[in-house]
Enzyme design. Structure first.
Site, PDB file in Angstrom:
ATOM      1  N   HIS A  82     -81.504 -60.601   1.808  1.00 53.29           N
ATOM      2  CA  HIS A  82     -80.190 -60.536   2.012  1.00 53.29           C
ATOM      3  C   HIS A  82     -79.323 -61.635   2.029  1.00 53.29           C
ATOM      4  CE1 HIS A  82     -76.650 -58.191   3.778  1.00 53.29           C
ATOM      5  NE2 HIS A  82     -76.475 -59.394   4.429  1.00 53.29           N
ATOM      6  N   ASP A 161     -73.902 -47.824  11.433  1.00 51.21           N
ATOM      7  CA  ASP A 161     -73.466 -49.067  10.858  1.00 51.21           C
ATOM      8  C   ASP A 161     -72.276 -48.727   9.864  1.00 51.21           C
ATOM      9  OD1 ASP A 161     -73.519 -51.803  10.124  1.00 51.21           O
ATOM     10  OD2 ASP A 161     -73.915 -51.058   8.247  1.00 51.21           O
ATOM     11  N   ARG A 168     -64.914 -51.688  12.412  1.00 51.56           N
ATOM     12  CA  ARG A 168     -64.586 -53.360  12.659  1.00 51.56           C
ATOM     13  C   ARG A 168     -63.769 -53.941  11.639  1.00 51.56           C
ATOM     14  NH1 ARG A 168     -70.497 -55.190  11.746  1.00 51.56           N
ATOM     15  NH2 ARG A 168     -69.474 -56.942  11.730  1.00 51.56           N
ATOM     16  N   SER A 183     -75.499 -55.269  12.363  1.00 48.84           N
ATOM     17  CA  SER A 183     -75.197 -54.474  11.330  1.00 48.84           C
ATOM     18  C   SER A 183     -76.307 -54.786  10.085  1.00 48.84           C
ATOM     19  CB  SER A 183     -73.815 -54.857  10.711  1.00 48.84           C
ATOM     20  OG  SER A 183     -73.582 -54.486   9.194  1.00 48.84           O
ATOM     21  N   LYS A 187     -79.790 -52.498   8.946  1.00 46.50           N
ATOM     22  CA  LYS A 187     -80.158 -51.941   7.439  1.00 46.50           C
ATOM     23  C   LYS A 187     -81.462 -52.372   7.114  1.00 46.50           C
ATOM     24  CE  LYS A 187     -75.769 -53.125   6.549  1.00 46.50           C
ATOM     25  NZ  LYS A 187     -74.611 -53.398   6.345  1.00 46.50           N
TER      26      LYS A 187
HETATM   27  N1  URA Z   1     -72.848 -57.630   6.116  1.00 52.03           N
HETATM   28  C1  URA Z   1     -72.887 -56.629   6.639  1.00 52.03           C
HETATM   29  O1  URA Z   1     -73.836 -55.756   6.075  1.00 52.03           O
HETATM   30  N2  URA Z   1     -72.643 -56.282   7.869  1.00 52.03           N
HETATM   31  C2  URA Z   1     -71.714 -57.275   8.644  1.00 52.03           C
HETATM   32  O2  URA Z   1     -71.396 -56.941   9.685  1.00 52.03           O
HETATM   33  C3  URA Z   1     -71.358 -58.411   7.813  1.00 52.03           C
HETATM   34  C4  URA Z   1     -71.738 -58.619   6.606  1.00 52.03           C
END
Ligand code: URA
Length: 436
Positions: A82, A161, A168, A183, A187
């Site tokens: 990621h 999320d 947010r 977040s 995932k």
């Molecule tokens: N990427 C994400 O998936 N979530 C966040 O809160 C910030 C960046």
């Protein structure tokens, strides 16, 4: 406890119980707690933060709002990657097939671009026919079969999320470390990863602008991931200038193919190989980073990494011939060069205005709903440290729609700073925070 009391507890800086955090997430997903109360809660977290235990509970509650993919039946651990996002960051397109060509299992659920940063899904969709909307069953089967699938977020994974992130985004609470950590990690756990390599970008073009804030985020991501049972390594990498030369969608596919073929820009190769080497270590495919680097290089030289990319494209309905003929990708009909106003050395290239210029030409989106032009792009011709003559191109803008061209040119011009002496070399990998 009433929602009002949970908000007040956090506002007053107290630690929340697991029950309170879970009740809030569950109530929100089920539509029992309104946006205005969750907005207040998010703002309280933004100012008061959360400790590791609270962050883990929040992450777990988000995971439990949906399903989790189970890759435990595979012969080696599923390893994800990621990136916190940047300009010209196409490392997923390189790392995923490269890692899979070494026998790793790489489930990859990615996002779309927003603002000045691009998104892996948009880049993949510039490949004619490429389908990022596989079902979870198809996703699982493809990862088990050819080692990798690259898809978009599905409604079943971490639905809390999606709802929390949207809130947010409109309540100025995105930049909170526990909220970002929950977040991202939720995932990745839901996607089925047992190992995870994070590329935390730092610098003017990144979400986190300073090394200190990037380090704090990277450490929190590693700690939370580990507390949830994953092995996690984070690299903090520079996002002062765009990564590689290509910024856009189809052009980033072209540049990724160059790297998979053994060429491509040095900075992009360095970061991509470092991330893939960390994945090889977590997947147990190598005992040291040096050994991992050798294996990865062999896979590139043998053509296996490129062949894996062809396989993934074909499996997802795309035209694998783009790997050998980039004319099959969407190309813009017009181009315009931004030239050096004087002789000198490129001292710096700000990633953010380059990303914004590409967005204005159509490569990115200003709002979540906006469409994109897969062919629109900025090619950075000169990188930091290179010498340039007056009138030589610094970058090329490629476009089909010239409505915002003047603004894009002004941004691209503003991104380059020229000086009289060669600046110090840019360090691309600044820190490594390893899984213990
Ligand atoms: N990427 C994400 O998936 N979530 C966040 O809160 C910030 C960046």
């Amino acid at each position: 406890m009433r929602t009002l009391d949970i908000i007040a507890e956090k506002r007053n800086g107290r630690k929340l119980s697991s029950e309170s955090i879970r009740a809030l997430v569950e109530g929100y997903v089920q539509g029992q707690i309104p946006d205005y109360q969750v907005s207040a809660f998010l703002m309280a977290v933004y100012f008061r933060s959360m400790d590791d235990e609270e962050t883990v509970t929040l992450t777990r509650a988000i995971i439990d709002s949906g399903v989790t993919v189970d890759f435990s039946g595979l012969p080696s651990p599923a390893v994800g990657k990621h990136s916190t996002g940047g300009v010209g960051d196409k490392t997923s397109l390189i790392v995923a097939p490269l890692a899979a060509s070494c026998g790793m299992f790489v489930p990859m659920i990615s996002g779309r671009g927003l603002g000045h940063t691009g998104g892996t899904l948009d880049k993949l969709e510039s490949i004619p026919g490429f389908n990022v909307n596989l079902s979870l069953a198809q996703f699982k089967e493809q990862v088990g079969g050819i080692g990798c699938a690259l898809i978009g977020q599905t409604a079943e994974l971490a639905p809390a999320d999606k709802k929390l992130y949207a809130l947010r985004d409109v309540t100025a609470t995105v930049e909170s470390i526990p909220l970002i950590v929950a977040s991202i990690i939720s995932k990745k756990v839901a996607e089925g990863d047992t190992g995870l390599v994070l590329d935390v970008k730092t610098g003017s073009g990144a979400f986190m602008k300073t090394l200190e804030s990037s380090r704090a985020l990277a450490e929190a991501l590693v700690r939370t991931g580990r507390l949830l049972g994953m092995e996690v390594t984070a690299l903090i990498t520079s996002m002062e200038e765009p990564l590689g030369h290509a910024v856009g969608n189809s052009v980033e596919v072209v540049e990724s193919v160059e790297v998979l073929r053994g060429g491509g820009p040095e900075d992009l190769r360095e970061v991509s190989l470092a991330l893939a080497a960390e994945m090889a270590l977590l997947a147990g495919k190598a005992r040291s980073l040096e050994e991992a680097g050798n294996i990865l290089n062999q896979k590139i030289v043998a053509g296996d990494a490129l062949e894996k990319f062809r396989q993934i494209i074909a499996a997802q309905g795309g035209d694998p011939r783009i790997v050998d003929d980039d004319q099959l990708l969407p190309m813009a009909s017009h181009r315009c060069e931004v030239k050096a106003p004087r002789k000198g050395f490129v001292k710096s290239i700000l990633a953010e205005p380059i990303g914004k210029a590409a967005m204005l030409l159509g490569a990115g989106r200003e709002t979540v709903e906006a469409g994109i032009d897969p062919a629109a792009a900025v090619w950075v011709r000169k990188k930091t440290g290179e010498e340039v003559d007056a009138g030589e191109p610094l970058c090329t803008l490629e476009f089909n729609d010239d409505r915002r061209l003047r603004e894009a040119i002004a941004l691209a011009e503003s991104a380059f700073a020229l000086g009289d002496s060669r600046p110090d070399a840019v360090r691309r990998i600044l820190e490594r925070i390893a899984a213990k």
